[in-house]
Design a protein around this motif. Structure first.
Motif, PDB file in Angstrom:
ATOM      1  N   VAL A  23     -31.086  17.187   5.062  1.00  0.00           N
ATOM      2  CA  VAL A  23     -30.326  15.945   5.233  1.00  0.00           C
ATOM      3  C   VAL A  23     -29.450  16.038   6.479  1.00  0.00           C
ATOM      4  O   VAL A  23     -29.421  15.129   7.319  1.00  0.00           O
ATOM      5  N   TYR A  24     -28.727  17.152   6.598  1.00  0.00           N
ATOM      6  CA  TYR A  24     -27.835  17.322   7.748  1.00  0.00           C
ATOM      7  C   TYR A  24     -28.627  17.513   9.032  1.00  0.00           C
ATOM      8  O   TYR A  24     -28.215  17.049  10.106  1.00  0.00           O
ATOM      9  N   MET A  25     -29.766  18.200   8.943  1.00  0.00           N
ATOM     10  CA  MET A  25     -30.603  18.393  10.119  1.00  0.00           C
ATOM     11  C   MET A  25     -31.049  17.054  10.699  1.00  0.00           C
ATOM     12  O   MET A  25     -31.093  16.864  11.912  1.00  0.00           O
ATOM     13  N   ALA A  26     -31.402  16.112   9.821  1.00  0.00           N
ATOM     14  CA  ALA A  26     -31.927  14.825  10.277  1.00  0.00           C
ATOM     15  C   ALA A  26     -30.837  13.881  10.775  1.00  0.00           C
ATOM     16  O   ALA A  26     -31.070  13.086  11.692  1.00  0.00           O
ATOM     17  N   LEU A  27     -29.631  13.965  10.186  1.00  0.00           N
ATOM     18  CA  LEU A  27     -28.631  12.915  10.426  1.00  0.00           C
ATOM     19  C   LEU A  27     -27.377  13.371  11.159  1.00  0.00           C
ATOM     20  O   LEU A  27     -26.567  12.528  11.572  1.00  0.00           O
ATOM     21  N   MET A  28     -27.186  14.669  11.337  1.00  0.00           N
ATOM     22  CA  MET A  28     -25.946  15.142  11.945  1.00  0.00           C
ATOM     23  C   MET A  28     -25.812  14.678  13.392  1.00  0.00           C
ATOM     24  O   MET A  28     -24.735  14.231  13.813  1.00  0.00           O
ATOM     25  N   ASP A  29     -26.878  14.793  14.176  1.00  0.00           N
ATOM     26  CA  ASP A  29     -26.799  14.364  15.579  1.00  0.00           C
ATOM     27  C   ASP A  29     -26.628  12.854  15.729  1.00  0.00           C
ATOM     28  O   ASP A  29     -25.769  12.412  16.514  1.00  0.00           O
ATOM     29  N   PRO A  30     -27.399  12.023  15.023  1.00  0.00           N
ATOM     30  CA  PRO A  30     -27.156  10.581  15.144  1.00  0.00           C
ATOM     31  C   PRO A  30     -25.736  10.180  14.757  1.00  0.00           C
ATOM     32  O   PRO A  30     -25.118   9.340  15.414  1.00  0.00           O
ATOM     33  N   TYR A  31     -25.193  10.815  13.706  1.00  0.00           N
ATOM     34  CA  TYR A  31     -23.815  10.508  13.298  1.00  0.00           C
ATOM     35  C   TYR A  31     -22.830  10.923  14.391  1.00  0.00           C
ATOM     36  O   TYR A  31     -21.919  10.167  14.761  1.00  0.00           O
ATOM     37  N   GLY A  32     -23.021  12.134  14.937  1.00  0.00           N
ATOM     38  CA  GLY A  32     -22.121  12.607  15.982  1.00  0.00           C
ATOM     39  C   GLY A  32     -22.198  11.776  17.246  1.00  0.00           C
ATOM     40  O   GLY A  32     -21.172  11.488  17.884  1.00  0.00           O
ATOM     41  N   LEU A  33     -23.399  11.369  17.620  1.00  0.00           N
ATOM     42  CA  LEU A  33     -23.555  10.542  18.818  1.00  0.00           C
ATOM     43  C   LEU A  33     -22.850   9.198  18.670  1.00  0.00           C
ATOM     44  O   LEU A  33     -22.281   8.673  19.638  1.00  0.00           O
ATOM     45  N   GLU A  34     -22.860   8.645  17.460  1.00  0.00           N
ATOM     46  CA  GLU A  34     -22.181   7.362  17.228  1.00  0.00           C
ATOM     47  C   GLU A  34     -20.666   7.534  17.175  1.00  0.00           C
ATOM     48  O   GLU A  34     -19.912   6.777  17.791  1.00  0.00           O
ATOM     49  N   VAL A  35     -20.209   8.546  16.444  1.00  0.00           N
ATOM     50  CA  VAL A  35     -18.765   8.733  16.265  1.00  0.00           C
ATOM     51  C   VAL A  35     -18.089   9.123  17.577  1.00  0.00           C
ATOM     52  O   VAL A  35     -16.980   8.672  17.882  1.00  0.00           O
ATOM     53  N   PHE A  36     -18.764   9.978  18.378  1.00  0.00           N
ATOM     54  CA  PHE A  36     -18.165  10.453  19.626  1.00  0.00           C
ATOM     55  C   PHE A  36     -18.556   9.612  20.828  1.00  0.00           C
ATOM     56  O   PHE A  36     -18.036   9.817  21.927  1.00  0.00           O
ATOM     57  N   GLY A  37     -19.478   8.679  20.667  1.00  0.00           N
ATOM     58  CA  GLY A  37     -19.739   7.688  21.698  1.00  0.00           C
ATOM     59  C   GLY A  37     -20.680   8.065  22.814  1.00  0.00           C
ATOM     60  O   GLY A  37     -20.697   7.383  23.841  1.00  0.00           O
ATOM     61  N   GLY A  38     -21.489   9.122  22.678  1.00  0.00           N
ATOM     62  CA  GLY A  38     -22.446   9.438  23.729  1.00  0.00           C
ATOM     63  C   GLY A  38     -22.852  10.896  23.717  1.00  0.00           C
ATOM     64  O   GLY A  38     -22.228  11.734  23.044  1.00  0.00           O
ATOM     65  N   ALA A  39     -23.896  11.222  24.491  1.00  0.00           N
ATOM     66  CA  ALA A  39     -24.440  12.576  24.485  1.00  0.00           C
ATOM     67  C   ALA A  39     -23.472  13.585  25.093  1.00  0.00           C
ATOM     68  O   ALA A  39     -23.317  14.694  24.579  1.00  0.00           O
ATOM     69  N   GLU A  40     -22.810  13.208  26.214  1.00  0.00           N
ATOM     70  CA  GLU A  40     -21.914  14.165  26.860  1.00  0.00           C
ATOM     71  C   GLU A  40     -20.743  14.527  25.953  1.00  0.00           C
ATOM     72  O   GLU A  40     -20.431  15.702  25.753  1.00  0.00           O
ATOM     73  N   THR A  41     -20.105  13.514  25.382  1.00  0.00           N
ATOM     74  CA  THR A  41     -18.945  13.754  24.525  1.00  0.00           C
ATOM     75  C   THR A  41     -19.338  14.507  23.266  1.00  0.00           C
ATOM     76  O   THR A  41     -18.660  15.461  22.855  1.00  0.00           O
ATOM     77  N   TRP A  42     -20.434  14.078  22.638  1.00  0.00           N
ATOM     78  CA  TRP A  42     -20.881  14.748  21.416  1.00  0.00           C
ATOM     79  C   TRP A  42     -21.325  16.183  21.725  1.00  0.00           C
ATOM     80  O   TRP A  42     -21.066  17.095  20.944  1.00  0.00           O
ATOM     81  N   GLY A  43     -21.958  16.398  22.863  1.00  0.00           N
ATOM     82  CA  GLY A  43     -22.368  17.748  23.215  1.00  0.00           C
ATOM     83  C   GLY A  43     -21.184  18.684  23.359  1.00  0.00           C
ATOM     84  O   GLY A  43     -21.199  19.814  22.850  1.00  0.00           O
ATOM     85  N   ILE A  44     -20.131  18.222  24.027  1.00  0.00           N
ATOM     86  CA  ILE A  44     -18.929  19.048  24.177  1.00  0.00           C
ATOM     87  C   ILE A  44     -18.256  19.262  22.832  1.00  0.00           C
ATOM     88  O   ILE A  44     -17.830  20.379  22.489  1.00  0.00           O
ATOM     89  N   ALA A  45     -18.144  18.200  22.032  1.00  0.00           N
ATOM     90  CA  ALA A  45     -17.514  18.315  20.718  1.00  0.00           C
ATOM     91  C   ALA A  45     -18.280  19.286  19.822  1.00  0.00           C
ATOM     92  O   ALA A  45     -17.684  20.102  19.106  1.00  0.00           O
TER      93      ALA A  45
END
Length: 539
Positions: free
Chosen positions: A318-340
């Motif tokens: 569950v986390y494998m499938a949804l963790m990145d999409p959730y993080g990309l939305e909450v942090f607003g983009g690939a660069e920010t989510w990648g650093i976070a």
């Protein structure tokens, strides 16, 4: 009685053959060095019931008697920890490169397609391929020398990544991804194949812990593995997002090809002292499912351990499938989510470092179940509100606990399974554990995208769950995280009540006590017992 017990099998007639001796011949210790079998060598007399001519026969007998045969396990060589450190650093470098490209693919696909389904399918396909090939990988690890296996795996990854680079440059359908394009999915499959082949190295690394590290120190060595994995996550998470956001996918692939090539060149100069393999010792089949099953059955409770980690991975999908999409939305983009994510995954580094320093306690199975429950609590709670800081702190603590679960399973297998069969046992376990995650990922991604997320964006979902999950765009993913975490906690609690938990704990305690007694007696003999070893039997 386990053959780790003091006293060991009686010595046979002396021989001058260097191939009939283990890493550290010398003064007889309570846990005597076991001879390395070679084709045509006469077996030494012994009271042990296992037949020397059939490496797996002892395992079958062990399954019936409740104890595995460890009489032929090699003693760690002098300087084994230094060699292990070289192998670990090289594997870390290769894993960083592989994960860097894997994360980049996930980020890039989501940003280009905005499809949770596409990222879920990619994640699920990776784990499915790992499950399909793990038993084959484990057989290779037992059948061939560990260094050769690592070289093959790294070379395979290099070739696969190079092919994806050519595809990206020459196929427009790949460089402009469309989720329905067959060429795009062919591109993703080749890249995933390169990442999957890298898993062969990880199985080989797990067995080199048994080969190079003394028994009482293996939990700490597995902690070092967790520390290196944490460092890989940190580097990968930051640079994957930045690489995709700033450089694009093409240069990202080029960087991965160059660095995996450097890892291959370095690995060619690393020497791993290994005992001579007897004919048929790694099994006679390319995919030795029977041998892996016999070795798992030989340790009471080990089947249940594999079942538990399989169920745990089922929830982890569950986390494998949804963790990145959730993080990309909450942090607003690939660069920010990648650093976070890079900052949050420092928790993995912390968790691995704590294990390397303090170990896993006297009962790693109990430690694993406790922390598996903690992982469930954290997974259920880090998305209760759509706050970036809550998710970041939750992921950090989530990563602190995860190495404990991984290292505990590794340590138990390394202590209770004979060395000559560990590759197949690790492959057997990975087959089922890896197969669990894609089942969930394939199911949960479309369920989340087409039902749960729209439901939570509507009035009915908000009315029913708003008091608990608050408001936001991805409250549907938060709802899935909540139920997945609750299930993980219930599985951990149920495992404590099983007979298998008590049986495996008792066997581990017996083997650990024998290893500690042997180590104490070795220290009493003096440093020359190890320093005078002449490394006969090392290929």
């Amino acid at each position: 009685m386990n053959d780790h017990a003091p006293g060991g099998p009686p010595e046979g007639p002396a021989s001058d053959s260097s191939e009939n001796r283990d890493f550290a011949p010398g003064p007889e210790l309570p846990r005597g060095p076991a001879p390395v079998r070679v084709p045509g060598a006469a077996p030494e007399p012994s009271d042990a019931p296992a037949a020397v001519s059939d490496p797996d026969a002892a395992t079958s007998q062990g399954a019936e008697s409740g104890a595995a045969d460890h009489s032929s396990d090699p003693e760690p060589p002098p300087g084994g920890m230094r060699t292990f450190a070289q192998v670990l650093v090289n594997t870390a470098f290769a894993n960083v490169t592989t994960s860097y490209l894997w994360f980049a693919l996930t980020f890039w696909v989501y940003l280009e397609t905005k499809s949770v389904l596409a990222t879920g399918v990619i994640g699920g396909a990776y784990m499915l391929l790992v499950a399909i090939f793990s038993m084959f990988f484990g057989t290779l690890v037992d059948r061939f020398r560990k260094h050769a296996v690592m070289v093959w795996a790294t070379a395979g990854t290099f070739v696969a990544f190079a092919i994806t680079g050519v595809m990206f440059l020459t196929l427009p359908a790949v460089s402009l991804p469309i989720a329905t394009s067959p060429l795009f999915w062919l591109f993703a499959t080749v890249m995933l194949a390169g990442a999957v082949v890298e898993q062969l190295r990880n199985i080989a690394l797990s067995t080199t812990v048994s080969l190079l590290v003394p028994g009482p120190r293996r939990a700490n060595a597995n902690g070092l593995v967790g520390t290196v994995q944490g460092l890989a996550f940190i580097v990968t998470s930051a640079f994957s997002g930045l690489s995709v956001g700033i450089l694009g996918m093409g240069p990202t692939i080029l960087i991965a090809v160059v660095f995996i090539g450097l890892s291959l060149v370095h690995l060619l100069f690393v020497r791993i002292p290994e005992p001579v393999l007897a004919k048929g010792e790694g099994g006679t089949h390319w995919v030795d499912i029977k041998g892996g099953w016999q070795a798992v059955r030989a340790a009471p409770g080990l089947v249940a351990l594999v079942l538990f980690t399989t169920l745990n991975n089922l929830v982890g999908g569950v986390y494998m499938a949804l963790m990145d999409p959730y993080g990309l939305e909450v942090f607003g983009g690939a660069e920010t989510w990648g650093i976070a994510l890079a900052v949050a995954t420092c928790g993995f580094l912390v968790g691995g470092g704590l294990i390397a320093k303090f170990g896993l306690g006297r009962n790693p199975i109990r430690t694993m179940l406790v922390f598996a429950g903690v992982v469930g609590v954290l997974g259920a709670g880090f998305a209760l509100r759509e706050w970036w800081w809550l998710y970041g702190i939750g992921i950090f603590l989530f990563m602190v606990t995860m190495p404990v679960v991984e290292a505990a399973e590794q340590t138990v297998i390394q202590r209770v399974v004979p060395f000559r069969q560990q590759g197949r046992v690790f492959g057997f376990a990975m087959t089922f554990e890896a197969a669990a995650a894609p089942v969930t990922a394939f199911l949960i991604a479309p369920i989340a995208e087409f039902w749960v997320i729209p439901y939570m964006r509507g009035e009915a979902g908000q009315a029913r769950w708003g008091w608990l999950l608050g408001e936001g765009e991805v409250r549907g993913i938060a709802l899935v995280f909540l139920f997945a975490g609750i299930v993980a906690v219930l599985i951990a609690l149920a495992a404590f009540l099983t007979k298998s938990y008590r049986m495996l704990s008792a066997q581990y305690a017996e083997v650990a006590a024998a290893d500690e007694a042997a180590a104490s007696d070795s220290d009493a003999v003096g440093p020359n017992a190890e320093g005078d070893a002449d490394h006969r039997g090392v290929g």
